[in-house]
Every structure is written in structure tokens, then in C-alpha cells.
Design an enzyme around this catalytic site. Structure first.
Site, PDB file in Angstrom:
ATOM      1  N   LYS A  48      49.152 -42.040  23.193  1.00  0.00           N
ATOM      2  CA  LYS A  48      48.557 -42.598  23.030  1.00  0.00           C
ATOM      3  C   LYS A  48      47.866 -42.018  22.178  1.00  0.00           C
ATOM      4  O   LYS A  48      47.771 -40.594  21.799  1.00  0.00           O
ATOM      5  CB  LYS A  48      47.686 -42.835  23.666  1.00  0.00           C
ATOM      6  CG  LYS A  48      46.776 -42.733  24.742  1.00  0.00           C
ATOM      7  CD  LYS A  48      46.227 -43.538  26.068  1.00  0.00           C
ATOM      8  CE  LYS A  48      45.512 -42.403  26.685  1.00  0.00           C
ATOM      9  NZ  LYS A  48      45.617 -43.170  28.065  1.00  0.00           N
ATOM     10  N   ARG A  62      39.022 -52.234  34.518  1.00  0.00           N
ATOM     11  CA  ARG A  62      40.196 -52.555  33.375  1.00  0.00           C
ATOM     12  C   ARG A  62      40.382 -53.754  32.583  1.00  0.00           C
ATOM     13  O   ARG A  62      40.346 -54.494  32.286  1.00  0.00           O
ATOM     14  CB  ARG A  62      40.394 -51.095  33.155  1.00  0.00           C
ATOM     15  CG  ARG A  62      40.534 -50.718  31.236  1.00  0.00           C
ATOM     16  CD  ARG A  62      40.590 -49.221  30.951  1.00  0.00           C
ATOM     17  NE  ARG A  62      41.512 -48.932  30.973  1.00  0.00           N
ATOM     18  CZ  ARG A  62      42.366 -47.218  31.130  1.00  0.00           C
ATOM     19  NH1 ARG A  62      41.292 -47.192  30.244  1.00  0.00           N
ATOM     20  NH2 ARG A  62      43.697 -47.270  31.268  1.00  0.00           N
ATOM     21  N   HIS A  71      46.162 -47.062  37.983  1.00  0.00           N
ATOM     22  CA  HIS A  71      45.405 -46.683  37.047  1.00  0.00           C
ATOM     23  C   HIS A  71      44.113 -45.745  37.942  1.00  0.00           C
ATOM     24  O   HIS A  71      43.023 -46.790  38.548  1.00  0.00           O
ATOM     25  CB  HIS A  71      45.473 -46.607  35.941  1.00  0.00           C
ATOM     26  CG  HIS A  71      44.791 -45.918  34.730  1.00  0.00           C
ATOM     27  ND1 HIS A  71      45.509 -44.378  34.588  1.00  0.00           N
ATOM     28  CD2 HIS A  71      43.655 -44.918  34.291  1.00  0.00           C
ATOM     29  CE1 HIS A  71      44.923 -43.811  34.013  1.00  0.00           C
ATOM     30  NE2 HIS A  71      43.629 -44.416  33.364  1.00  0.00           N
ATOM     31  N   ARG A  86      52.059 -40.583  35.063  1.00  0.00           N
ATOM     32  CA  ARG A  86      52.061 -40.214  33.747  1.00  0.00           C
ATOM     33  C   ARG A  86      51.479 -39.252  33.327  1.00  0.00           C
ATOM     34  O   ARG A  86      49.459 -39.337  33.377  1.00  0.00           O
ATOM     35  CB  ARG A  86      51.703 -41.848  33.574  1.00  0.00           C
ATOM     36  CG  ARG A  86      51.682 -42.831  34.297  1.00  0.00           C
ATOM     37  CD  ARG A  86      51.246 -44.468  33.400  1.00  0.00           C
ATOM     38  NE  ARG A  86      49.973 -44.085  34.325  1.00  0.00           N
ATOM     39  CZ  ARG A  86      49.601 -45.026  34.970  1.00  0.00           C
ATOM     40  NH1 ARG A  86      50.509 -45.608  36.292  1.00  0.00           N
ATOM     41  NH2 ARG A  86      48.444 -44.745  35.748  1.00  0.00           N
ATOM     42  N   TYR A 132      22.747 -28.592   4.799  1.00  0.00           N
ATOM     43  CA  TYR A 132      21.831 -30.090   5.165  1.00  0.00           C
ATOM     44  C   TYR A 132      20.675 -29.502   5.995  1.00  0.00           C
ATOM     45  O   TYR A 132      20.967 -29.384   7.400  1.00  0.00           O
ATOM     46  CB  TYR A 132      22.303 -31.259   5.432  1.00  0.00           C
ATOM     47  CG  TYR A 132      23.761 -31.543   4.435  1.00  0.00           C
ATOM     48  CD1 TYR A 132      23.262 -31.752   3.514  1.00  0.00           C
ATOM     49  CD2 TYR A 132      24.826 -31.375   4.361  1.00  0.00           C
ATOM     50  CE1 TYR A 132      24.247 -32.734   1.430  1.00  0.00           C
ATOM     51  CE2 TYR A 132      25.738 -31.604   2.977  1.00  0.00           C
ATOM     52  CZ  TYR A 132      25.473 -31.902   2.385  1.00  0.00           C
ATOM     53  OH  TYR A 132      25.785 -32.706   1.056  1.00  0.00           O
ATOM     54  N   CYS A 185      29.456 -29.938   7.873  1.00  0.00           N
ATOM     55  CA  CYS A 185      28.755 -30.861   6.457  1.00  0.00           C
ATOM     56  C   CYS A 185      30.418 -31.943   6.744  1.00  0.00           C
ATOM     57  O   CYS A 185      31.390 -31.573   7.610  1.00  0.00           O
ATOM     58  CB  CYS A 185      29.374 -30.374   5.217  1.00  0.00           C
ATOM     59  SG  CYS A 185      27.272 -28.703   4.988  1.00  0.00           S
ATOM     60  N   ASP A 228      32.490 -32.032   4.808  1.00  0.00           N
ATOM     61  CA  ASP A 228      34.253 -30.658   4.591  1.00  0.00           C
ATOM     62  C   ASP A 228      33.414 -29.684   4.361  1.00  0.00           C
ATOM     63  O   ASP A 228      34.932 -28.852   4.130  1.00  0.00           O
ATOM     64  CB  ASP A 228      34.936 -31.403   2.690  1.00  0.00           C
ATOM     65  CG  ASP A 228      34.349 -32.620   3.227  1.00  0.00           C
ATOM     66  OD1 ASP A 228      34.844 -33.365   3.105  1.00  0.00           O
ATOM     67  OD2 ASP A 228      33.707 -33.238   1.426  1.00  0.00           O
TER      68      ASP A 228
HETATM   69  C1  LIG Z   1      45.371 -41.865  29.068  1.00  0.00           C
HETATM   70  C2  LIG Z   1      46.403 -42.499  30.410  1.00  0.00           C
HETATM   71  C3  LIG Z   1      47.173 -42.024  31.524  1.00  0.00           C
HETATM   72  C4  LIG Z   1      47.054 -40.693  30.305  1.00  0.00           C
HETATM   73  O1  LIG Z   1      45.600 -39.858  31.219  1.00  0.00           O
HETATM   74  P1  LIG Z   1      45.531 -38.232  31.477  1.00  0.00           P
HETATM   75  O2  LIG Z   1      44.317 -37.808  31.918  1.00  0.00           O
HETATM   76  O3  LIG Z   1      45.573 -37.751  29.969  1.00  0.00           O
HETATM   77  O4  LIG Z   1      46.540 -37.249  32.512  1.00  0.00           O
HETATM   78  C5  LIG Z   1      47.868 -42.640  32.055  1.00  0.00           C
HETATM   79  N1  LIG Z   1      47.677 -43.850  32.683  1.00  0.00           N
HETATM   80  C6  LIG Z   1      46.717 -45.003  31.355  1.00  0.00           C
HETATM   81  C7  LIG Z   1      46.946 -45.969  32.135  1.00  0.00           C
HETATM   82  C8  LIG Z   1      46.767 -44.325  30.391  1.00  0.00           C
HETATM   83  O5  LIG Z   1      45.601 -45.014  29.612  1.00  0.00           O
END
Ligand SMILES: *Cc1c(COP(=O)(O)O)cnc(C)c1O
Length: 389
Positions: A47, A145, A174, A230, A274, A321, A323
Site C-alpha cells: 500500500k 477500525r 489486525h 502480512r 524563510y 523550503c 524545493d
Molecule cells: C499496513 C498493514 C499491514 C502491514 O503493517 P506493517 O506494520 O507495515 O508490517 C498489515 N496488515 C494490515 C491490515 C495493514 O493495514
């Protein structure tokens, strides 16, 4: 990275500022994780432009490694990967709307069923299209979530058994706190998930594949590896937090570099940039680097960060800044064209490594490593090293 809208980074003009991604390091990190979690498999999470590493290139690389699954947050990320010819199974982790279901089917993407209603909508849409939807069921064990609460999950699992147009490949949850030093709440979440999974055991049914572990849990909770993990930030070679146990050796795949484009001597009492937030009481040499918050180098790093030039660390002075930004090299030498490392490592004259890590930048900017990486925007060209190509 919309398909029909090339970014300025794609136009072939090599800007001094760029990001280098070492694909071989991604391979090494993947294999290091795979070795520890086996027999569980690894789903690379891609992602947010693959945590800033470039969605399509990174997906292609993992596809060549033969990973069993890829994970993205949004439908459009999955579609983009299909448009670029990636055929590996792809799970869209985020919440979806009913009207997106046909696109999941058209692009052969796996969706997250996070409520009974969404699962039913999916089954209905698949029936209408005469197709089978690939589904992973999402259980909320304490993140609040998306997903069905663990204490009322039975209805979702029950419904899934009756969905003839859904192929329920997996069930997942998760962690909210798996990268903390105190794993009490993570252990509670895992216990809740296991209780939900008892549904299958009690009925003598085979459970779908189970996955729960993100980077923190991959490192700290082997009991959470289940059938698949994951892996996000760890795969990119960055540890998710300062306090997490570093049980798997990984190395960062991404370096962010620029070059000196201007050199000047600044008189005492003459403020830089700045807002005139920095000045010296003695004469200093200052170089200008063509990168700024418009590239994703946080403005909060003004007067708070360092870069590496010629193997030495020097402070960023004055405001960053949009850039450009300025670096104080005191009375040492640097020339136009010298490499400037914003994130990454360099060897110095005596052969030691000088490094600026994502964790350091995150601390200086008052954020987490994830945001440092995902904030590097598409104006910055990505250059890929290693890999098969
Ligand atoms: C982003 C995400 C992960 C990966 O998380 P990390 O901490 O980067 O390993 C795994 N599962 C879900 C549902 C996520 O949103």
C-alpha cells in the site's frame, strides 16, 4: 501513479534528487522473514506506493520471487497492478463499498469482507455476474477500525458458509500494538482471534487460511504467524518502532539522495532561509540542496536534521523550503555536484559507514518511520538497482 498521467519523475530528465531502491535487499529481507515464519507464508504489503518504494516495480519484483499473495489498501492500487500485468493474487485490505464489488470481480482482486452486509452484497453481485468472488473475512479483535467484532463474529462465519458465490480463502485480524514493548494487549487480541477460529473446530470444519501478524508481530509474536503473515515495513528493511525486538535482521532497501547545487560563504549575523530562524556568530560555508517539503522532506525537519556529504554528517539549517534547503558545512569543503545523502548510508575516508536511518529522521520530524517513507512523493524519481532486470 495514475496510469494515463505520467508523473514529472517519469520524463527521463535525471534530477539530482532521487530515491534508489535496492531490489536485492528486498529479496534478502523477504527471505529472512520467510525463514523465520515458515511454514507460514509471507504476503508483502504494497500500500501507499509500496511504502514509497514504487508500487508497480516492487510488485513486479515480488511477483518474480513467486510470493503467494500481495496486499494493498485500496481497490485502485489493485487495479493498477492488474493493468500492469501482475497476476499474483492480490488482497485489498481496506473497507469497500457495495458498488465496488463488480470491479473486484472484473480485475480478479480479493476483497475484505468486514461485515455480514458487505459479504451478502458481495455474494449477490457475484451471483448476478455469474462469477465467484474471492473473499477474506475480517475480524476486529481490538483495533476498532474495520471488521466484525470478535464477540459477534459467529454470524459472519455462519453467513460465509452459505455464500455460494464467494470463495472464502482466509480469515484475518489486525494488531493495534504488536510493535510495543508491552505485548499484553496484542496477546489479548490473538486470544480473541483464536476463540473466533474455534467456530470451525467445534463444527469439525476446516478453517480457512488464517493471518494476523504485521511487522511487529512477525518480530515479537511467533505464536501469531499462523498460516500467513502480512509484512509491510519490515520487508522494506525498517523496524516498525524503537522498542520492538529486532529478532530478524533486515536492511533498508531505500536511499534518498541529492547533490549540492550551490555553495556560498555566509557572514556572521546573516540569517538563512524563510523566517530567519538560523544565523551564525562566525563565518560559515553553506551549501544548497535541491529538495524540500514539496518532495516530502518534512518542513518540521527545519533546524532539526542532518545529511551526509563526503562521508560526514552536517546539519540542515534554517527552514526547509518547498524545493530547496541549506546545509551548514562550517569551514569544510563541498563542491557543486557532490552527493548529498538524506536517508541511507555512505562510506567515509577511513572506511567507516555513516548512516542516516528512517528511525532517526522520524524522531527528528516527530513522526514514525512509516510516514517518512510514504511521504516521499512522486516528484522524486525512483531508480531501481539489482533484481533481475
Ligand atoms: C499496513 C498493514 C499491514 C502491514 O503493517 P506493517 O506494520 O507495515 O508490517 C498489515 N496488515 C494490515 C491490515 C495493514 O493495514
Amino acid at each position: 501513479m495514475p496510469i494515463n498521467q505520467p508523473t514529472i519523475a517519469d520524463n527521463g530528465i535525471v534530477r539530482p534528487t532521487h530515491v534508489e531502491i535496492d531490489l536485492d535487499r528486498l529479496t534478502d529481507n523477504y527471505q529472512a522473514i520467510q525463514k523465520v515464519v515458515a511454514p507460514a507464508t509471507v504476503m508483502p504489503i504494497l500500500k501507499a506506493n509500496a511504502y514509497g518504494h514504487g508500487l508497480v516495480a516492487v510488485a513486479r519484483h515480488f511477483a518474480t520471487l513467486g510470493v503467494p499473495y500481495l496486499g494493498v489498501a485500496f481497490l485502485e492500487e489493485g487495479i493498477l497492478l492488474r493493468e500492469f500485468g501482475i497476476t499474483t493474487p492480490i488482497l485489498v485490505l481496506g473497507g469497500i463499498l457495495g458498488n465496488q464489488v463488480p470491479l473486484f470481480l472484473d480485475y480478479d482482486l480479493t476483497l475484505t469482507a468486514s461485515s455480514v452486509e458487505k459479504l451478502t452484497q458481495t455474494n449477490d453481485a457475484a451471483r448476478t455476474m455469474g462469477r465467484t468472488a474471492k473473499v477474506h473475512l475480517k475480524i476486529d479483535t481490538g483495533m476498532e477500525r474495520i471488521g466484525v467484532h470478535y464477540y459477534s463474529a459467529a454470524e459472519l462465519l455462519e453467513t460465509a458458509l452459505a455464500c455460494d458465490y464467494c470463495q472464502v480463502e482466509a480469515i484475518f485480524s489486525h494488531f493495534a500494538n504488536s510493535d510495543a514493548a508491552d505485548l499484553t494487549s496484542a496477546r489479548t487480541q490473538l486470544a480473541r482471534f483464536n476463540e473466533v477460529l474455534d467456530f470451525y473446530r467445534r463444527r469439525g470444519l476446516p478453517a480457512p487460511r488464517r493471518h494476523m501478524a504485521n511487522s511487529g508481530a512477525i518480530l515479537q509474536m511467533p505464536e501469531s504467524h499462523l498460516d500467513m503473515v502480512r509484512a509491510g515495513i519490515l520487508l522494506y528493511g525498517v523496524y516498525p518502532s524503537d522498542e520492538v525486538q529486532r529478532t530478524i535482521p533486515v536492511r533498508p532497501a531505500l536511499s534518498w539522495k541529492s547533490q549540492v547545487v550551490y555553495f556560498k560563504v555566509v557572514q556572521p549575523g546573516h540569517p538563512v532561509s524563510y523566517g530567519s530562524t538560523w544565523q551564525s556568530d562566525h563565518m560559515v560555508r553553506v551549501v544548497t540542496v535541491p529538495v524540500g517539503y514539496g518532495d516530502g522532506y518534512f518542513r518540521s525537519l527545519s533546524n532539526h536534521s542532518e545529511v551526509i556529504i563526503r562521508g560526514k554528517r552536517y546539519p540542515v539549517i534554517g527552514r526547509v523550503c518547498m524545493d530547496q534547503m541549506m546545509v551548514n558545512i562550517e569551514w569544510e569543503s563541498a563542491y557543486n555536484g557532490d552527493e548529498v545523502i538524506l536517508l541511507g548510508e555512505a562510506g567515509n575516508a577511513t572506511g567507516e559507514k555513516v548512516t542516516i536511518t528512517c528511525g532517526e529522521l522520524a524522531r527528528w520530524a516527530g513522526t514514525i518511520p512509516y510516514e517518512i517513507l510514504t511521504n516521499i512523493n512522486t516528484r522524486v524519481p525512483r531508480i531501481y538497482l539489482g533484481g533481475d532486470e
